[in-house]
Design an enzyme around this catalytic site. Sequence first.
Site, PDB file in Angstrom:
ATOM      1  N   HIS A   1     -81.956  29.212-143.466  1.00 44.73           N
ATOM      2  CA  HIS A   1     -82.379  30.207-142.463  1.00 44.73           C
ATOM      3  C   HIS A   1     -81.611  31.515-142.517  1.00 44.73           C
ATOM      4  CE1 HIS A   1     -85.026  27.556-140.024  1.00 44.73           C
ATOM      5  NE2 HIS A   1     -84.224  26.616-140.487  1.00 44.73           N
TER       6      HIS A   1
ATOM      7  N   LYS B   1     -83.298  39.994-128.777  1.00 46.75           N
ATOM      8  CA  LYS B   1     -82.840  39.030-129.782  1.00 46.75           C
ATOM      9  C   LYS B   1     -81.327  38.961-129.671  1.00 46.75           C
ATOM     10  CE  LYS B   1     -85.035  41.755-132.817  1.00 46.75           C
ATOM     11  NZ  LYS B   1     -85.883  41.030-133.730  1.00 46.75           N
ATOM     12  N   ARG B   2     -80.696  38.009-130.379  1.00 45.94           N
ATOM     13  CA  ARG B   2     -79.241  37.986-130.388  1.00 45.94           C
ATOM     14  C   ARG B   2     -78.705  39.352-130.792  1.00 45.94           C
ATOM     15  NH1 ARG B   2     -76.590  32.977-129.454  1.00 45.94           N
ATOM     16  NH2 ARG B   2     -74.703  34.126-129.968  1.00 45.94           N
TER      17      ARG B   2
ATOM     18  N   LYS C   1     -78.939  43.165-137.002  1.00 44.85           N
ATOM     19  CA  LYS C   1     -80.208  43.405-136.296  1.00 44.85           C
ATOM     20  C   LYS C   1     -80.296  44.849-135.779  1.00 44.85           C
ATOM     21  CE  LYS C   1     -80.621  38.551-134.795  1.00 44.85           C
ATOM     22  NZ  LYS C   1     -81.902  38.038-135.317  1.00 44.85           N
TER      23      LYS C   1
ATOM     24  N   THR D   1     -89.079  35.628-135.601  1.00 46.39           N
ATOM     25  CA  THR D   1     -90.271  34.965-135.072  1.00 46.39           C
ATOM     26  C   THR D   1     -90.761  35.677-133.815  1.00 46.39           C
ATOM     27  OG1 THR D   1     -88.717  33.374-134.133  1.00 46.39           O
ATOM     28  CG2 THR D   1     -90.012  32.636-136.016  1.00 46.39           C
TER      29      THR D   1
ATOM     30  N   LYS E   1     -94.554  36.852-131.998  1.00 50.82           N
ATOM     31  CA  LYS E   1     -94.939  36.652-130.592  1.00 50.82           C
ATOM     32  C   LYS E   1     -95.468  37.958-129.984  1.00 50.82           C
ATOM     33  CE  LYS E   1     -91.462  33.080-130.511  1.00 50.82           C
ATOM     34  NZ  LYS E   1     -90.027  32.798-130.366  1.00 50.82           N
TER      35      LYS E   1
END
Length: 875
Positions: A409, A604-605, A610, A715, A719
């Site tokens: 992952h 998100k985290r 990111k 992911t 969504k």
Amino acid sequence: MTSTIDPKSIGRPARPHRHARTLTGYFPEKDASGKDKWPRGDEKAWKDGQRSVDKDVKSVTRNFVGHVQTSLARQAYNLDDFGAYQAAALSTRDDLLVNWNNTQLTYTRKSPKRAYYLSLEFLMGRTLDNALLNLGLKETFSDGVQRLGFNMEDILEQERDAALGNGGLGRLAACYLDSSASQELPVWGYGLRYKYGIFQQFISTDGEQLEAPDPWLDNQNPWELPRLDVIYDVRFYGHADRLNDGTPRALWQGGQEVLAVAYDVMIPGYSTATTNNLRLWESKPKRGFDLNSFNAGNYEGAVEASNSAQAITSVLYPNDHTYVVLFGKELRLKQQYFWTAASLADIIRRFKNLGKSMQEFPDYVAIQLNDTHPTLAIPELMRILIDDEDLRWDNAWGIVTNTFFYTNHTVLPEALEKWPVPLMEHVLPRHMQIIYDIVLDFLLAVEKKFPGDRERLARMSLIEEGVPKQVRMAHLACIGSRKVNGVAELHSELVQTTILKDFVEFEGIGKFGNVTNGITPRRWLDQCNPELSTLITNTLKLKKSVWLKDLTKLEGLLPFAEDKVFRAKWAAIKQRNKERLAHYVQTTLGLTIRTDAMFDVQIKRIHEYKRQSLNILGVIHRYFTLKKMTAAEKAKVNRRVVFFAGKAAPAYYIAKLTIRLIVNVARIINADPDTKEYLQLYFLPDYSVSLAEVLIPASDISQHISTAGTEASGTSNMKFCLNGGLLLGTVDGANIEIAEEVGENNVFFFGHLTPAVEDLRYQHLYHPVPIEEKCPALAEVINQVSTGAFGDGGVYEPLLNTIRQSDYYLLTDDFDSYIAALDMVDEAYLDKEEWVKKSIRTTAKMGKFSSDRAINEYAESYWNIEPTSVPPEGY
Ligand code: 26W
């Protein structure tokens, strides 16, 4: 109104209706003489245990009231929303149990090959709504509780999230369980029953993240079934002595023994009787406490063993990508072994009940390793086969390598698990011997194929040289598995060409593959966006259960993008979802959000890769641009409300600083009369699955802006798009495949591509260009922060320095194209009709990203298992 967040007001949603009341219609009318008509007619059926699966409103209320009075020991004239939730959960559980029993019975009778999904994280969120949906009881139930004077939405709000995961990896596991059951696949999950889930996040008034424990079991958990009869011994420490009797066997003795107790969570499939199982292990001391110490007056010593055993499943580790080399984190290693040992013992016991020989194990069992966390299952199965089952080494290795499957992952080097050899030798002495034996065989084989290539041997070894030596778990997972996959096309390619390149050359490409992640459309469309789901059902003229199980049917929406009336309905639903979010923020945080604006979301985290930092610096840039505008210029500007949410690992200093910057920028700009009409900014604390369910349907645009090549898949991007939100992102992870499906003209891409990243990083290190020259716009923003435009600038220096100095995540390279992309988003949004068309087309083309598709790929191309249907009424 400023965005100052009062920590007292933050946290899990408050319980809106604590006050107790009488169940409407429960007490019978009086008869002619004024006496109660009591007991009610249906009570006999209830007492006889005749609970019907085929539910009508009456039987729902009967069961509900039964639980109020028996299980909860409460009075029908004195029930609050929380009690109503408990009764609702218990009566729903009764229905789940019927299907669950039938399913397990069916599996036992038919003995299909089964797959087991081993994941240290299952981020389930709430259960009640999903269980009712999957059982087909949502409307009936809602009617029933309404007749009793309750409101279904208030009841649903009472449930606490099961937050046994950090982020994407854990939520993926939850979506895969939903899809496995929905596709009638014999799949069980195995995980840990943490007493505390992911920490609760609070934000202090100066913007600091504070962490508090998440005691999610304090209110009891109606969804789990304790299986006090399903218990296993798990050993730690002690010593392992090889028998040296011509066999590879050894005897492992002594040390600490701990009990693993099973708790089962029922996983109902959507619109099927199949109800699978998620088995979570709790650790317990084997003996209560040490009586000798107790009698000697050493009370601390007496409870020590008990505490040490209980500690194993006490808390979920909050790390996500950071600091995965957990020096001295003995407890995490013990968690991993405890869980894999108990799960394997359980799987083997079930297999043995079939009466087959051990050789046939891989014909009946497939075990999926969700990342490297369960990799100890590989040496553990070797240990069982050799020491307990007395098999030869090669024979055992053949069984092992046909049983396991490994999903990677992440390719970020800092997130690849390694365990220090001395720690392994101490905690798991027998496993360390086995790992050394695996290494020996493996390196001999590599040497045979690539004679004399010493560097290759060093690169590929399971043991990394150094002080201390470390076991590379990804290498062990790779060589011990039948197949290895990544989670999006680009990511799988990167796995094969970077971290596991040598292994591809050695074992052949056939062992490596891709399964692009997916999400369950039940939770991530039907449950979180009921109005959109209804509109889709009415428009497609299909039963909901048809398109929710074959998501490619959404393509039927495409022609309606041209239909003005349909577009108006589509847009109105988005608007109501924005209002729902605004209402949530108003009631939980006391903040007023304007809803006549574009909603721009990044949730998100919090992590440097990111790039929430890129987003917040972009917001600051926008703020100063607005400040320079005249009123006439501003009037043409697209209004924007920017939302952030996400947790930072408690020890991740730079990520925490990023939150602090966001909160303090929000404080200034939301209070600025020059700009607040055009730009608002919110950091919503304590991100969770339930919060995502409110945020995602309200989004016009969402940001997935990782440095190219760093986000394995993502992911939440799926969504948002499924809910008609457009995507602003880099050419990374699943963004690429989403754009392939929905068309590049419906996605806003920017930034450098993966192949350029390595070279750019090299340039930063060896040919640095001052930021003022390279990217003046960014330099100006950084300068503003640094000189105190948002409070004490000095505080942010460590964060700003990561950009000024090596800029590992390439903000200076991508900032200009990011700002240009944001401008394109604004321009596109101003053309409302065109925007709504894009939104409809996006939803219509998301079929590929159903987790049903993904789980079927695993079932067919990896596990070799087949659907096994369960008769609805049992036999
Ligand atoms: C030991 C702490 C820890 C925990 C989790 C280290 C690393 C992880 C995971 C490997 C990180 C993770 O959650 N990866 C995410 O997996 C998602 C599901 O495949 C992907 O969509 C995300 O892109 C990926 O970051």
